[in-house]
Enzyme design. Structure first.
Site, short mmCIF file in Angstrom:
data_model
loop_
_atom_site.label_atom_id
_atom_site.label_comp_id
_atom_site.label_asym_id
_atom_site.label_seq_id
_atom_site.Cartn_x
_atom_site.Cartn_y
_atom_site.Cartn_z
N ALA A 185 0.87 -1.19 0.00
CA ALA A 185 0.00 0.00 0.00
C ALA A 185 0.90 1.23 0.00
O ALA A 185 2.05 1.17 0.46
CB ALA A 185 -0.89 -0.02 1.23
N GLY A 215 0.86 -5.26 0.86
CA GLY A 215 -0.31 -5.40 -0.02
C GLY A 215 0.00 -6.16 -1.29
O GLY A 215 -0.91 -6.75 -1.89
N GLU A 242 -0.37 -9.64 -0.47
CA GLU A 242 -1.80 -9.88 -0.20
C GLU A 242 -2.63 -9.97 -1.48
O GLU A 242 -3.57 -10.76 -1.56
CB GLU A 242 -2.33 -8.79 0.74
CG GLU A 242 -1.72 -8.93 2.13
CD GLU A 242 -1.98 -7.72 3.02
OE1 GLU A 242 -1.60 -6.60 2.63
OE2 GLU A 242 -2.58 -7.89 4.08
N GLU A 254 4.89 -5.03 7.21
CA GLU A 254 4.12 -3.96 7.88
C GLU A 254 4.59 -3.70 9.31
O GLU A 254 4.61 -2.57 9.79
CB GLU A 254 2.62 -4.30 7.89
CG GLU A 254 1.96 -4.22 6.52
CD GLU A 254 2.01 -5.51 5.72
OE1 GLU A 254 2.78 -6.42 6.08
OE2 GLU A 254 1.26 -5.60 4.72
#
Ligand code: CAA
Length: 279
Positions: free
Chosen positions: A85, A130, A133, A153
């Site tokens: 992200a 992300g 993910e 993260e």
């Protein structure tokens, strides 16, 4: 129905393929294969709200357009699939803004995971946060030898927010998922293969070729049976074995409502290749 038609009609037809123009992703459909390429290589294809909105839009088109039979996700540039992200957008976000961004990501990845059509992540480079993910939400993952995976993260004071804490343990087991999520380290494509995070490791030049060849194979298979296979696995996974087995019975029984089931079985008995019509 009218809304669905309007979604599909936005795809512009060129001679060979259909395309849709976005700001941050490339999207085309050729021979039944839709390809989404994350296209912000300068920031290693980091995903901000706008990119995720475009991905949701493109996946919605794939879901609705009957000519799309499989989806490939990949990244532009030499270095990254998706480096996570977008930290520059997130850093000063409020709780409500982050909640909105994470909900959008979850909605998009849930659609990829549960839509009737199969998806392949062709992971060409860094897949961090992300990025891992997004790959986890796809049905199948092929990785370049150069790819690396990780959920870093924790190193920036947060945790995965697009399903990593849930999909990673389901795929590779709780112990290895905890090692990756609590430690925040990166793993090579080879290690990802060893733990079952990726299905295949390819030389970089062959990655898209192999992903396309597999997608093409999937695109020729009976779509309703693919949908039922996905439903049985996706929804059965978290049920008791007894209930999941009942779901499987219902899914196989529904396949007998299709012409493709008749054709597939007839072809075996007549010792010829089946001609599936997607009906
Ligand atoms: N968000 C925003 N920008 C990013 C980014 C990200 N996730 N990852 C890389 N970039 C940008 C860098 O800021 C840099 O931009 P500038 O050229 O403008 O400075 C550009 O991409 C190139 O990156 P680097 O110069 O840092 O390249 P590098 O090779 O030295 O390092 C890297 C590569 C190790 C991936 C490093 O960029 C990095 O650590 N990125 C962050 C990775 C990360 O933490 N991802 C998780 C994000 S959080 C998340 O994804 C939450 C969730 O679950 C949804």
């Amino acid at each position: 129905m009218i809304a669905e038609k309007a979604i599909v009609e936005r795809l512009k037809k060129t001679s060979q393929r259909k395309i849709m123009e976005y700001k941050n992703i490339l999207f085309s459909v050729e021979e039944g294969i839709a390809t989404v390429t994350f296209n912000r290589p300068k920031v290693l294809n980091a995903m901000n709200y706008e990119v995720m909105s475009e991905l949701l839009d493109a996946v919605t088109v794939c879901e609705k357009d009957e000519s799309v039979r499989a989806l490939i996700l990949t990244g532009a540039g030499e270095k990254a699939f998706v480096a996570g992200a977008d930290i520059s957008q997130m850093q000063d976000s409020s709780v409500l803004e982050i909640q909105k961004m994470m909900e959008l990501g979850h909605r998009t990845l849930w659609l990829i995971e549960t839509m009737p059509k199969p998806s392949i992540a062709a992971v060409n480079g860094l897949a961090l946060g992300g990025g891992t993910e997004i790959a986890l939400a796809c049905d199948i993952r092929f990785a370049s030898e150069k790819a690396t995976f990780g959920q870093p993260e924790i190193l920036i004071g947060i945790i995965p927010g697009w399903g990593g804490t849930q999909r990673l343990p389901r795929l590779v087991g709780m112990g290895i998922a905890k090692e990756m999520i609590l430690g925040g380290g990166q793993i090579t494509a080879q290690r990802a293969y060893e733990i079952g995070l990726v299905n295949r490791v390819c030389v970089p030049e062959k990655l898209m070729e192999e992903a396309r060849a597999f997608a093409l194979k999937l695109a020729k298979l009976p779509p309703f049976a693919l949908k039922m296979a996905k439903n049985a696995m996706n929804y059965g996974f978290d049920m008791s074995l007894d209930n999941a087995n009942k779901l499987e019975i219902s899914c196989i029984a529904q396949c007998f409502s299709t012409q493709d089931q008749k054709e597939g079985m007839r072809a075996v008995l007549e010792k010829r290749k089946p001609n599936f019509l997607g009906k």
